[in-house]
Design an enzyme around this catalytic site. Structure first.
Site, PDB file in Angstrom:
ATOM      1  CG  PHE A  20      -0.275   3.404  11.738  1.00 55.64           C
ATOM      2  CD1 PHE A  20      -1.326   3.527  12.638  1.00 55.64           C
ATOM      3  CD2 PHE A  20      -0.494   2.724  10.552  1.00 55.64           C
ATOM      4  CE1 PHE A  20      -2.576   2.981  12.338  1.00 55.64           C
ATOM      5  CE2 PHE A  20      -1.739   2.181  10.250  1.00 55.64           C
ATOM      6  CZ  PHE A  20      -2.777   2.319  11.144  1.00 55.64           C
TER       7      PHE A  20
ATOM      8  CB  SER B  53      -0.903  -0.047   1.241  1.00 51.86           C
ATOM      9  OG  SER B  53      -1.707   1.080   1.311  1.00 51.86           O
TER      10      SER B  53
ATOM     11  CD  GLU C  78       2.590   0.045  13.161  1.00 46.60           C
ATOM     12  OE1 GLU C  78       2.484  -0.345  14.340  1.00 46.60           O
ATOM     13  OE2 GLU C  78       1.842  -0.350  12.246  1.00 46.60           O
TER      14      GLU C  78
ATOM     15  CG  HIS D  16      -3.060   5.710   3.643  1.00 52.05           C
ATOM     16  ND1 HIS D  16      -2.251   5.267   2.619  1.00 52.05           N
ATOM     17  CD2 HIS D  16      -4.120   4.864   3.670  1.00 52.05           C
ATOM     18  CE1 HIS D  16      -2.802   4.198   2.049  1.00 52.05           C
ATOM     19  NE2 HIS D  16      -3.940   3.943   2.658  1.00 52.05           N
TER      20      HIS D  16
END
Lengths: 280, 314
Positions: B87, B41, B62, B113
């Site tokens: 994130f 992605s 993360e 994003h």
């Protein structure tokens, strides 16, 4: 067991020197963390004075072994090692937590030679150590990375994120020490948040694990012997049974000495006991 | 207006720009990508296939991604940690602060994003605080390109300069604004048009809206100065001082109006003690699943509202 330039007896004496310097630092600063510094003293001595391939004249040498103090609040014991090893002048121990001192409250890689990365926020150092070990593998270098964790610190989730990545990338050049002194700032680890069986936990993640008496220089050196050439694709974890405040009777196993400075009378008593090598 | 090359029928997501540029940068063996499972992605697959040894995937972890990247950076590597902006800013915030910014290590946080662009994913995935949070970390640079070409240039430059950089990309397609040969400099605003009546300062996916608003204002006889402020930290103080000379400024961003571009501009305006600012951006509210354009509209991030805000202070 293999010893380097210092004999076994000299290493034991060196551990006392480092304890004295760590307590002196905290006394002079009237601030700092003596308890965990004393519990980690013996294996930290073994690493700096017998095991690690480091050069005080060239602290950024790219082939050096790395040391990550993930439990960064016990900086005084690492500072003592750096000062006695010659990374900084010995009198630097008089400047802990002072403005402009290389000996910041927690290790700062921008201010102190020999600190491979800044630490202080618990749970994060192991990830950094994994990155260093992976960097070494990518460049086909033979250096190793030593990380020191606290038992309380193992409550942090990120420790286990880091552990799984060390296993995935087969970092047999990574050696993790857990200073299992059984106490954290609010009380016994077993009461605050039990770790369960740390040895098994690291083992099921895929580490080669061992549990030793972290105050026996012989056992520490033997454990290091065992992992030195074990190029089996597995990261190593040596869990050390230790006593918080080890070597100073009134600090031993007392939660209150996690982050407290001794007064003058206590300091003199501590130095006297350390000089006699009490309980060590 | 002739200085701009807005062809609204030509669109590309800026995450594609990151994917294409990082795949070029990988020829330098010290450039690494640290993924946290969502590499497909985040468009790092091309890099991974071309340079498998330089690709690390830590899985859905993360915090470890940021710390591990810091460790890699101490060995001379230049890791790009890639994830979603929500994130990469918030889940990793403390790791970025402690282990990247505090030791000033050469780690890049490259996030898809950004803003409202993961529109149908809903409020959980729309990063409206990311740039603001990260601009408060000392040593960090914070950047969002306005289209595919400028984003590629900014990614390349981020790799070339030393130190922590946060790069934010769009999930969805946005219009191409610039010619592929246009040059960009981190920390220096791109002036799209000079003018004397009002200044519009926009960044990221809102720049094309500001361009359209400028056209409408110009058609009404209003002279507009238009800046693409792709870097909100370090912010181009000189460029803002020039806008303060005009005295009337509208900022436009796909970010909370608190602590983003509008705030950064307002700080300088307030310090100068002159000039007036109107901020167009996310109205300090969480988003929801909706078409991207609908989310912009709910927050007044529209051409019409930019024109209205400008006219309010003209």
């Amino acid at each position: 067991m293999e010893v380097g330039s210092l004999t076994l007896e000299e290493l034991k004496k060196k551990a006392i020197d480092l304890r004295e310097s760590a307590v002196t630092m905290v006394y002079k600063a009237q601030s700092g963390h003596p308890g965990g510094s004393l519990s980690a003293a013996d294996f930290v001595t073994a690493l700096y004075f017998n095991e690690m391939n480091i050069d005080p004249e060239n602290p950024d040498w790219e082939d050096r072994d790395r040391f990550v103090l993930s439990k960064g609040h016990v900086a005084p014991i690492q500072y003592a090692a750096l000062a006695h090893k010659g990374f900084v002048p010995l009198e630097t121990i008089n400047t802990l937590r002072e403005y402009k001192s290389p000996f910041q409250g927690h290790p700062d890689s921008k201010k102190c030679p020999g600190i491979d990365i800044s630490t202080g926020s618990l749970g994060q150092g192991l990830s950094c150590a994994v990155g260093m070990a992976l960097g070494g593998k990518l460049d086909e270098k033979s250096y190793r990375v030593f990380a020191v964790l606290g038992d309380g610190e193992c409550q942090e989730g990120q420790i286990w994120e880091a552990a799984q990545s060390a296993v995935k990338y087969e970092l047999d050049n990574l050696v993790v020490f857990v200073d299992d002194n059984g106490l954290q700032i609010d009380g016994p680890t077993e009461e605050i948040m039990p770790n369960g069986d740390l040895e098994k936990k690291f083992e099921v993640f895929g580490f080669e694990t061992n549990r030793i008496n972290g105050h026996s220089m012989e056992e520490v050196l033997e454990a290091l012997d065992q992992v030195r050439d074990a190029k089996n694709g597995k990261p190593k974890c040596i869990i050390c049974n230790t006593v918080k405040g080890k070597g100073v009777s009134f600090m031993e196993n007392v939660v209150g000495w996690h982050g407290k400075a001794p007064n003058e009378e206590q300091y003199e008593l501590a130095m006297e006991e350390l000089a006699r090598g009490l309980n060590v | 207006m002739t200085v701009m090359n807005l062809k609204s029928n030509e669109k590309k997501a800026t995450r594609e720009a990151f994917g294409d540029e990082i795949a070029e940068l990988g020829k330098n063996k010290n450039i690494l990508v640290v993924d946290a499972d969502i590499g497909g992605s985040c468009k790092t697959t091309k890099f991974m296939n071309a340079f498998p040894k330089q690709h690390v995937n830590v899985g859905i972890a993360e915090q470890n991604a940021a710390g591990l990247a810091a460790g890699l950076a101490t060995t001379g590597k230049i890791p790009f940690v890639s994830t979603y902006a929500v994130f990469g800013s918030l889940r990793m915030a403390e790791q970025i602060r402690q282990e990247v910014c505090y030791p000033n290590l050469n780690v890049k946080i490259a996030c898809s994003h950004g803003g409202l662009t993961p529109a149908n994913d809903g409020g959980s995935h729309q990063a409206i605080e990311d740039m603001g949070v990260l601009r408060t970390f000392p040593n960090m640079k914070v950047i969002m390109g306005a289209d595919y070409h400028s984003t590629r240039k900014l990614v390349k430059q981020a790799a070339e300069i030393y130190g922590p950089v946060f790069l934010r990309f769009t999930r969805d397609t946005i219009p191409i604004i610039y010619d592929e040969n246009e040059e960009f400099e981190i920390g220096k605003a791109k002036q799209l048009k000079d003018g004397k009546d009002i200044a519009l300062i926009a960044n990221g996916d809102t720049v094309h809206l500001a361009i359209q608003a400028a056209e409408i204002l110009e058609n009404k006889g209003i002279s507009v100065k238009l800046l693409d402020m792709h870097t909100i930290k370090p912010i181009d103080r000189e460029a803002i001082l020039e806008c303060i000379e005009i005295g009337k400024i509208v900022t436009v961003e796909d970010h909370n109006i608190i602590n983003g571009l509008g705030s950064a501009v307002s700080e300088i305006v307030a310090e100068q003690g002159e000039g007036i600012v109107r901020r167009v951006g996310v109205q300090d509210q969480f988003g929801e699943s909706a078409p991207y354009e609908k989310l912009l509209e709910i927050n007044g991030i529209t051409v019409e509202n930019i024109v209205n805000k400008a006219e309010e202070i003209l």
